[in-house]
Design an enzyme around this catalytic site. Structure first.
Site, PDB file in Angstrom:
ATOM      1  N   HIS A 137      46.130  46.211  40.287  1.00 12.82           N
ATOM      2  CA  HIS A 137      44.767  46.159  39.584  1.00 12.82           C
ATOM      3  C   HIS A 137      44.963  46.594  38.302  1.00 12.82           C
ATOM      4  O   HIS A 137      44.375  45.797  37.206  1.00 12.82           O
ATOM      5  CB  HIS A 137      43.688  46.917  40.477  1.00 12.82           C
ATOM      6  CG  HIS A 137      42.427  47.269  39.520  1.00 12.82           C
ATOM      7  ND1 HIS A 137      41.474  46.093  39.427  1.00 12.82           N
ATOM      8  CD2 HIS A 137      41.872  48.259  39.070  1.00 12.82           C
ATOM      9  CE1 HIS A 137      40.560  46.528  38.668  1.00 12.82           C
ATOM     10  NE2 HIS A 137      40.804  47.929  38.167  1.00 12.82           N
ATOM     11  N   HIS A 171      43.841  44.554  34.374  1.00 17.99           N
ATOM     12  CA  HIS A 171      43.372  45.080  32.941  1.00 17.99           C
ATOM     13  C   HIS A 171      44.373  44.901  31.816  1.00 17.99           C
ATOM     14  O   HIS A 171      43.938  44.560  30.891  1.00 17.99           O
ATOM     15  CB  HIS A 171      43.088  46.713  33.223  1.00 17.99           C
ATOM     16  CG  HIS A 171      41.813  46.988  33.932  1.00 17.99           C
ATOM     17  ND1 HIS A 171      40.650  46.729  33.266  1.00 17.99           N
ATOM     18  CD2 HIS A 171      41.708  47.530  35.219  1.00 17.99           C
ATOM     19  CE1 HIS A 171      39.604  47.146  34.193  1.00 17.99           C
ATOM     20  NE2 HIS A 171      40.453  47.947  35.303  1.00 17.99           N
ATOM     21  N   GLU A 215      34.836  44.944  34.566  1.00 22.20           N
ATOM     22  CA  GLU A 215      35.582  45.062  35.880  1.00 22.20           C
ATOM     23  C   GLU A 215      35.225  43.693  36.761  1.00 22.20           C
ATOM     24  O   GLU A 215      36.050  43.265  37.065  1.00 22.20           O
ATOM     25  CB  GLU A 215      34.971  46.271  36.574  1.00 22.20           C
ATOM     26  CG  GLU A 215      35.609  47.617  36.087  1.00 22.20           C
ATOM     27  CD  GLU A 215      37.134  47.672  36.581  1.00 22.20           C
ATOM     28  OE1 GLU A 215      37.844  46.839  37.426  1.00 22.20           O
ATOM     29  OE2 GLU A 215      37.823  48.637  35.966  1.00 22.20           O
ATOM     30  N   SER A 236      42.224  40.772  39.677  1.00 21.25           N
ATOM     31  CA  SER A 236      43.415  41.377  40.702  1.00 21.25           C
ATOM     32  C   SER A 236      42.877  41.533  42.254  1.00 21.25           C
ATOM     33  O   SER A 236      43.916  41.827  42.713  1.00 21.25           O
ATOM     34  CB  SER A 236      43.507  42.913  40.195  1.00 21.25           C
ATOM     35  OG  SER A 236      42.303  43.727  40.469  1.00 21.25           O
TER      36      SER A 236
HETATM   37 FE   FE2 Z   1      39.620  48.765  36.871  1.00 21.04          FE
END
Ligand code: FE2
Length: 295
Positions: free
Chosen positions: A162, A167, A208, A227
């Site tokens: 993730h 990111h 997010e 993700s």
């Molecule tokens: Fe995150």
């Protein structure tokens, strides 16, 4: 990283100096003592980390590198279909290894020449103000462990897949990286906890779990969607709402399930205007007004 406390396994430093990650009984790695020892060791690396020094390398097993390779390969296929063009440009610019888990220091080395961002190791939950505040300085707190190999496409917690695939690929974009920095500046500027929470919720529903219209299609730029092997196939069927600050900052979300309410930007410029503009100027008073308007 996700910011809600219950999502992270608690990390406890013992009197003898050892570190214990308290996995829930439902965690896929709960009964695997070898995995748990590795989780403890990786958490200890983060707790012992000092700013300005290289991030110590985590020990991963071959099986864990294989998890990365498999998830990385499958997500890349889905990204081509579901990720925004700007995110895909970030993927190409960053050039993450596909066959093995990169060390966080290596991720920093790839990212810093592009947008100035560097990674910091996090043992578990980082307090909101620290997590967001350091974004203003180009630092991103990241977990370092990987999900349990028995369920390669599932993780109950934010893991290195993730943090890095979600990111870092976004942070490789100048325009998304600028938004992360603005979120950090906003978190530093606001004083009250309610205002900070509001800033963090806007982050949640954008960086997010944000989605965006692109050439007539809904595409994702949020790290949580990009993700997640399962969630990425589902987001187009969720309750898609307009990009409104008051709504994003006050809508409740449940981190333990797929996000069923999402907010769509009409374009990257739209996201920058509405959300970037908000983070660039918001303060406790303007956020109080937005919260009042949402009631
Ligand atoms: Fe995150």
């Amino acid at each position: 990283m996700f910011e809600e406390a219950q999502y992270f396994a608690p990390v406890a430093a013992q009197e003898d100096g050892s570190v214990v990650v308290e996995l829930a009984a439902s965690h896929p790695g709960f009964a695997d003592q070898v995995y748990r020892a590795r989780r403890n060791a990786i958490a200890a690396l983060a707790l012992g980390y000092r700013l300005g020094t290289p991030i110590p390398a985590a020990e991963y097993t071959e099986q864990e590198h294989e998890v990365w390779a498999m998830v990385s390969r499958e997500l890349a296929i889905k990204h081509a279909k579901y990720a925004t063009a700007e995110y895909l440009d970030g993927v190409a610019r960053l050039g993450l290894p596909a066959e093995r888990i990169p060390q966080l220091e290596e991720v920093s080395g790839l990212l810093e020449p592009l947008t100035g961002f560097r990674y910091l190791p996090a043992a578990g939950l980082v307090p909101l103000r620290d997590f967001y505040g350091v974004l203003a300085d180009g630092f991103f707190h990241s977990t370092q462990y990987i999900r349990h190999h028995s369920v390669p496409f599932y993780t109950p917690e934010p893991d290195v897949v993730h943090e890095v695939i979600g990111h870092a690929n976004a942070l490789a974009s100048d325009r998304y990286a600028a938004l992360y920095r603005l979120a950090g500046q906003a978190a530093r500027r606001v004083e009250g906890e309610e205002a900070l929470e509001f800033v963090s919720k806007v982050f949640w529903f954008t960086l997010e779990f944000g989605v965006m219209r692109e050439q007539g299609e809904l595409r994702a730029y949020g790290a949580g969607i990009l993700s997640s092997y399962g969630e990425i196939e589902e987001f187009r069927g969720m309750d898609i709402r307009p990009l409104e600050l008051a709504a994003m900052g006050t809508t409740h979300y449940d981190i333990t399930k797929y996000q069923d309410v999402l907010f769509a930007a009409e374009s990257l410029e739209h996201l920058e205007d509405v959300v970037g503009g908000f983070w660039a100027t918001c303060d406790d008073d303007s956020i109080a007004r937005l919260m009042a308007s949402a009631v």
